[in-house]
Design a protein around this motif. Sequence first.
Motif, PDB file in Angstrom:
ATOM      1  N   ARG A 220       0.817  -1.225   0.000  1.00  0.00           N
ATOM      2  CA  ARG A 220       0.000   0.000   0.000  1.00  0.00           C
ATOM      3  C   ARG A 220       0.842   1.262   0.000  1.00  0.00           C
ATOM      4  O   ARG A 220       0.350   2.340  -0.378  1.00  0.00           O
ATOM      5  N   PRO A 236      -5.185   4.723   1.135  1.00  0.00           N
ATOM      6  CA  PRO A 236      -4.628   3.370   1.144  1.00  0.00           C
ATOM      7  C   PRO A 236      -5.445   2.385   1.969  1.00  0.00           C
ATOM      8  O   PRO A 236      -5.438   1.181   1.669  1.00  0.00           O
ATOM      9  N   LEU A 256      -3.314  -4.682  -5.311  1.00  0.00           N
ATOM     10  CA  LEU A 256      -4.126  -3.920  -4.364  1.00  0.00           C
ATOM     11  C   LEU A 256      -5.568  -3.963  -4.864  1.00  0.00           C
ATOM     12  O   LEU A 256      -5.835  -3.561  -6.000  1.00  0.00           O
TER      13      LEU A 256
END
Length: 324
Positions: A220, A236, A256
């Motif tokens: 992140r 994040p 992610l």
Amino acid sequence: MFRIDRNLTADDLDKALRRDVAAGLTSTPKQLPPKWFYDERGSALFEDITALPEYYPTRAERTILERRSDEIADAADAEALIELGSGSGVKTRLLLDAMRRHGTLARFVPVDVSGDFLAASAHKVAEDYPRLDVHAVVGDFEHHLGLLPVRENGGRQTIAVLGSTIGNQEPGPRAAFLRDIRSVLRPGDTFLLGADLVKDPDRLVAAYDDAQGVTAEFDRNVLNVINRELGADFDPSEFDHVARWNEKEEWIEMRLRSRVDQHVRIADLDLEVDFSAGEELRTEISAKFRKEGLIRELDGAGFALTHWWTDPDGDFSLSLSAAR
């Protein structure tokens, strides 16, 4: 002696970040290159990762060097060591010590994109090895190999790429990178390559998704870099870290995954990007290798494998290849 060439400026890095973020966030699927993990915070987190029980590659490679560095030095018989993606840690010093014991080492050329880090670490090497000519180079080794200070006195050279850095490239770019390395070597010069090996997928996934969540924070962190450097407004905390084994490609993918539908603005690029809930942004691949596959790739680039070492568990390899 200590010298440093700066082939990459802060402005160059800023332009490269802008290009990579603009291209990566507008592609389908979205992706970013892993080199942007490594700001000061990201580098510190990666050091923490290397000490985690799940993350075996650093320990395995260090074990090989502890046991085999003198064999490596004897086989390379090099006057100059050029390390791409250099560090100042235990692994590099094990190699430098062995090559110094062998008696031929005169020059060390560490190459890295981080100028401040490289200047400090290379200067420390010069202090600790006062008879060694340390010629540091700030540059992106995927693009600046032609600017390396090679052939200064005609001695044999070894280029080293440790840490399985080679695995961060897909096959096409990796083949081009290996050819570029070969292009700056003469026949008889050598290439020392660290490569992580294919193994049980559960162990591989655990190495990139540790129980303490350090790798998730590291993953992140690339969003923090974009926020700080390009005026973005990523949150994040709205992204989950995902690590999965791609069996077909034989690589780990780090991604992610957006938890919710969200809209992100990157002010300095005048760019707005939408993420749907569950959409993933790929941040890294880490290819794993088999000996026979590496031999083919090295051969295709103009190298002949001469030596192969692994740790006792067979998790990681160091190979030495001669330029044909």
